[in-house]
Design an enzyme around this catalytic site. Structure first.
Site, PDB file in Angstrom:
ATOM      1  N   TRP A 184      74.685 -21.673 102.901  1.00 33.30           N
ATOM      2  CA  TRP A 184      73.321 -21.138 102.953  1.00 33.30           C
ATOM      3  C   TRP A 184      72.571 -21.684 104.170  1.00 33.30           C
ATOM      4  O   TRP A 184      71.736 -20.991 104.749  1.00 33.30           O
ATOM      5  CB  TRP A 184      72.572 -21.517 101.676  1.00 33.30           C
ATOM      6  CG  TRP A 184      71.126 -21.144 101.690  1.00 33.30           C
ATOM      7  CD1 TRP A 184      70.569 -19.933 101.359  1.00 33.30           C
ATOM      8  CD2 TRP A 184      70.017 -21.982 102.061  1.00 33.30           C
ATOM      9  NE1 TRP A 184      69.196 -19.975 101.494  1.00 33.30           N
ATOM     10  CE2 TRP A 184      68.838 -21.218 101.929  1.00 33.30           C
ATOM     11  CE3 TRP A 184      69.917 -23.306 102.482  1.00 33.30           C
ATOM     12  CZ2 TRP A 184      67.571 -21.743 102.204  1.00 33.30           C
ATOM     13  CZ3 TRP A 184      68.658 -23.824 102.761  1.00 33.30           C
ATOM     14  CH2 TRP A 184      67.511 -23.051 102.622  1.00 33.30           C
ATOM     15  N   HIS A 185      72.891 -22.909 104.572  1.00 30.46           N
ATOM     16  CA  HIS A 185      72.162 -23.529 105.678  1.00 30.46           C
ATOM     17  C   HIS A 185      72.504 -22.906 107.034  1.00 30.46           C
ATOM     18  O   HIS A 185      71.694 -23.008 107.965  1.00 30.46           O
ATOM     19  CB  HIS A 185      72.444 -25.032 105.721  1.00 30.46           C
ATOM     20  CG  HIS A 185      71.691 -25.812 104.686  1.00 30.46           C
ATOM     21  ND1 HIS A 185      72.123 -25.917 103.372  1.00 30.46           N
ATOM     22  CD2 HIS A 185      70.544 -26.525 104.753  1.00 30.46           C
ATOM     23  CE1 HIS A 185      71.264 -26.663 102.692  1.00 30.46           C
ATOM     24  NE2 HIS A 185      70.298 -27.028 103.489  1.00 30.46           N
ATOM     25  N   GLY A 186      73.652 -22.329 107.161  1.00 32.30           N
ATOM     26  CA  GLY A 186      73.980 -21.743 108.452  1.00 32.30           C
ATOM     27  C   GLY A 186      75.362 -21.122 108.485  1.00 32.30           C
ATOM     28  O   GLY A 186      76.244 -21.499 107.711  1.00 32.30           O
ATOM     29  N   PHE A 241      67.213 -21.657 109.282  1.00 33.71           N
ATOM     30  CA  PHE A 241      68.013 -21.414 108.083  1.00 33.71           C
ATOM     31  C   PHE A 241      67.406 -20.347 107.200  1.00 33.71           C
ATOM     32  O   PHE A 241      68.063 -19.783 106.390  1.00 33.71           O
ATOM     33  CB  PHE A 241      68.194 -22.707 107.292  1.00 33.71           C
ATOM     34  CG  PHE A 241      68.745 -23.846 108.126  1.00 33.71           C
ATOM     35  CD1 PHE A 241      69.727 -23.623 109.072  1.00 33.71           C
ATOM     36  CD2 PHE A 241      68.265 -25.131 107.970  1.00 33.71           C
ATOM     37  CE1 PHE A 241      70.231 -24.656 109.836  1.00 33.71           C
ATOM     38  CE2 PHE A 241      68.772 -26.176 108.729  1.00 33.71           C
ATOM     39  CZ  PHE A 241      69.748 -25.938 109.668  1.00 33.71           C
TER      40      PHE A 241
END
Length: 474
Positions: free
Chosen positions: A323-325, A474
């Site tokens: 989800w962060h990248g 993000f």
């Protein structure tokens, strides 16, 4: 537009506050909605139409879910809504990643890659998508009725304090406040204090740490000494915490000024005694989202075997990392934390408890720092391994000169990061963050501190360039 900019601090925010407090109560939501659209459009004029279009479709789908009495139809509508929202996120955030990896695989077999024009990711799309999902799922689960008009729904999704980088506000948490909320002078003052503290965290601490981390992480890792590598990761460790918690403080403070109560996002995570505790204190709204909308539906702790429990933990944290990248290092970072959560359940928490508070905090902080190495280095996994080599290669260790401001600010950051581990720190944190009102003398002290912090922060903002928040990406 970012909070720590002259445009926001000296033009957008004063104008918003003036208009918001002048108009009648019935128009306040319209003011928030209009300024939120302006806030987002300033940085992403094309993407705002995509957000508005999908929001309108979601609004209609969720109303249909609420009105339907047929379980199968409700499930179909739920699936449609989730597919659209997750599909939007997948396209804008992950399509470049998947196409790039597919092309690399094809080329390894001597085949031509797929022609592809890189997709630009709208800022804040991860937070926007998750909040859209909470609206759909909360209504589907019967936790709250949907909002009756489109303007209120768009206000919930697009309110500018939380739009770009959270905290992730679940629909049921502020649904009633969107329609009717009480505003008080006490909470407006507390919101002002909180905003100024967040601004100071970002500008006076995080930006100084960022400048040092940037120099080191952009250098040739082959030339790094151990001391230089340690300074780099220590700087980044403080940078990311004070950057993100600072933004959260600013968002929560702005919310209080408007009568909203956004959830807390951080609770002194670096004073945690285990990785399990760290994730109860770091980015708490993401952790709560993943728990309630993914981990528990997978079975959570109530599964028949430990193997399935460990699988659930690993999957949730790998997805949290992703989800962060859209890079492999984020997947690896999620797996890294998932592995330590599993180890916590097997034996690690018991071992740390036996070692005592100071040792357990130090060990947990060390593990978190090693995770930040993985998190920070994108695109090249080999460089992650090289950086770890530099951290523990003391054979050649020349002194590394840092900026004059680094060490004083670093020790201030460390002091405030670990102070809540002690009883006096807990009392101070309780006094600052968990009050709905203060005495006249306390308000006077907080107001003076707020003015001082704002002047210092504003001076730094005016003299510096563009300084976006880490989690904007993000």
């Amino acid at each position: 537009m970012v909070f720590s900019s002259t445009l926001f601090l000296f033009y957008f925010l004063p104008l918003f506050l003036l208009v918001y407090h002048v108009v009648p109560k019935g128009l306040k939501n319209w003011v928030i909605f209009f300024f939120s659209i302006l806030f987002y459009t300033w940085g992403a004029p094309v993407f705002v139409f995509i957000l508005l279009g999908t929001s309108f479709m979601d609004f209609l789908l969720v109303r249909a879910i609420h009105r339907s009495s047929a379980a199968q139809r409700k499930r179909i509508l739920l699936i449609i809504s989730l597919t659209v929202n997750l599909g939007l996120l997948a396209y804008f955030k992950y399509s470049n990643f998947f196409v790039g990896n597919a092309n690399a695989l094809l080329q390894s077999f001597g085949l031509d890659g797929v022609e592809w024009t890189k997709v630009i990711m709208p800022i804040g799309i991860s937070f926007f998508t998750f909040e859209s999902i909470t609206y759909t799922v909360d209504v589907y689960r019967g936790k709250h009725a949907p909002l009756s008009n489109l303007k209120d729904y768009l206000l919930y999704l697009l309110a500018f304090p939380k739009l770009i980088a959270g905290p992730i506000v679940r629909f049921q948490e502020i649904a009633d406040e969107v329609i009717e909320r009480r505003e008080s002078i006490d909470e407006k003052l507390i919101g002002l204090y909180r905003f100024s503290m967040g601004l100071a965290k970002k500008v006076l601490i995080s930006n100084v740490m960022a400048a040092q981390a940037k120099v080191i992480f952009e250098s040739d890792f082959h030339q790094l000494s151990a001391s230089t590598a340690w300074i780099g990761i220590l700087a980044y460790t403080m940078q990311i915490y004070f950057d993100f918690s600072g933004y959260s403080d600013m968002a929560i403070g702005l919310g209080k000024i408007m009568g909203f109560h956004f959830p807390e996002n951080f609770n002194s995570p670096y004073s945690s005694k285990s990785i399990t505790e760290f994730w109860r204190r770091w980015h708490m709204t993401l952790g709560n989202f993943m728990r309630d909308y993914l981990y528990i539906p997978l079975g959570g702790n109530r599964v028949s075997s430990k193997t399935r429990l460990y699988f659930n933990l690993a999957l949730v944290f790998i997805l949290s990392g992703f989800w962060h990248g859209a890079y492999w290092n984020y997947v690896l970072w999620g797996a890294f934390h998932g592995a330590f959560l599993i180890l916590d359940r097997i034996f690690l928490v018991k071992l740390l408890n036996k070692l005592g508070s100071v040792a357990s905090i130090a060990i947990t902080f060390f593990i978190v720092m090693m995770g930040w190495v993985i998190f920070h280095i994108e695109n090249d996994l080999s460089k992650i391994g090289l950086y770890f080599e530099r951290l523990f290669d003391f054979s050649s260790d020349p002194l590394f000169s840092v900026s004059p401001a680094f060490w004083p600010i670093f020790f201030i950051a460390v002091f405030f990061s670990f102070l809540p581990a002690f009883s006096i720190g807990k009392k101070m944190q309780e006094f600052v963050y968990n009050r709905n009102s203060y005495s006249l003398s306390a308000n006077g002290i907080f107001l003076l501190v707020t003015i001082l912090l704002f002047v210092m922060s504003a001076s730094s903002v005016i003299s510096s360039g563009f300084n976006p928040f880490i989690y904007f990406r993000f």
